[in-house]
Enzyme design. Structure first.
Site, PDB file in Angstrom:
ATOM      1  CB  THR A   1     -24.820 -14.528  -9.502  1.00 41.84           C
ATOM      2  OG1 THR A   1     -24.653 -13.229  -8.990  1.00 41.84           O
ATOM      3  CG2 THR A   1     -25.357 -14.442 -10.924  1.00 41.84           C
TER       4      THR A   1
ATOM      5  N   GLY B   1     -24.543  -4.212  -9.438  1.00 42.58           N
ATOM      6  CA  GLY B   1     -23.469  -5.076  -9.954  1.00 42.58           C
ATOM      7  C   GLY B   1     -23.609  -5.312 -11.442  1.00 42.58           C
TER       8      GLY B   1
ATOM      9  CB  THR C   1     -21.058 -15.898 -10.748  1.00 43.16           C
ATOM     10  OG1 THR C   1     -21.353 -15.644  -9.369  1.00 43.16           O
ATOM     11  CG2 THR C   1     -19.966 -16.947 -10.835  1.00 43.16           C
TER      12      THR C   1
ATOM     13  N   GLY D   1     -18.932  -8.151  -9.449  1.00 45.32           N
ATOM     14  CA  GLY D   1     -19.560  -7.590 -10.638  1.00 45.32           C
ATOM     15  C   GLY D   1     -18.860  -6.373 -11.214  1.00 45.32           C
TER      16      GLY D   1
END
Ligand code: ASP
Length: 223
Positions: free
Chosen positions: A83, A113, A134, A137
């Site tokens: 991410t 996520g 990040t 998730g």
């Protein structure tokens, strides 16, 4: 997500190299905030995005190898994810944010996520600030992490304090399990920033007129 609270997201979309740009088109060109799967892909083509095969030989082989055991076991800081979250403030103090990811690798088909879920992986309220996440998730969704951090800043916390509280809420829900990573970053109306994570190893970057600075984030666990 922009300064006026407009937002757009795509999820479970295949064959498009830059989904973040399609998400922006969802925000700007449709009455919706989220498009998923084939509908998102179709919309991307209509907007002029090209079909791209994103499966490299290398990742195909790694996946074939993984299928031999099919164990889903994220390893902290190298959890097979990617991410990128960004928060921006302009000279007038207007805030916007974005995030983009392939999500955790080796997940169940259809798994979504936090990143495309407004409020979980990203949230901006231009009156207060913005936050993005990040890591694993599922844990961010369970606490609506980015929204939580913005609300904590609304109540008076600094970005750093709000990120710390956001991580602590996740820890509180996982008393027996801390073998996963979460990292949050946040910014407020004054341009003050913060970042916090569970395990050491999360670094975020700040960009100003003076240049770029790498900030190793403080962590809940120290080793
Ligand atoms: N948060 C992402 C997800 O759960 C993974 C990441 O941070 O890279 O899909």
């Amino acid at each position: 997500m922009d300064k006026d609270g407009n937002c757009g997201a795509v999820l479970a979309m295949q064959n498009i190299a830059n989904p973040i740009s399609v998400a922006r088109k969802v925000m700007e060109e449709t009455p919706h905030v989220m498009l998923a799967g084939k509908g998102a892909e179709q919309f991307a083509y209509e907007q002029g995005f090209e079909k791209t095969n994103l499966l490299t030989e290398e990742s195909k082989q790694a996946w074939e190898e993984w299928k031999k055991t099919s164990k889903y076991k994220p390893i902290i800081n190298i959890e097979n994810h990617d991410t990128i979250g960004m928060l921006a403030i302009d000279a007038d103090g207007e805030i916007a944010g974005a995030c983009t990811t392939s999500g955790m690798a080796y997940k169940m088909a259809g798994r979504v996520g936090d990143s495309p879920i407004i409020g979980a992986g990203l949230f901006v309220d231009n009156e207060v600030g913005g936050a993005t996440a990040t890591g694993v998730g599922e844990e961010v969704v369970r606490t609506v992490g980015s929204f939580l951090i913005v609300e904590l800043m609304r109540q008076g916390k600094l970005p750093q304090e709000a990120c710390e509280e956001g991580v602590k809420r996740i820890i509180a829900k996982n008393k027996d399990k801390q073998d996963f990573q979460i990292g949050f970053i946040a910014i407020n109306k004054k341009g003050e920033t913060g970042g916090y994570c569970i395990h050491p190893g999360f670094t975020y970057r700040t960009y100003t007129k003076e240049g770029h600075v790498n900030n190793p984030s403080d962590s809940y666990l120290k080793s």
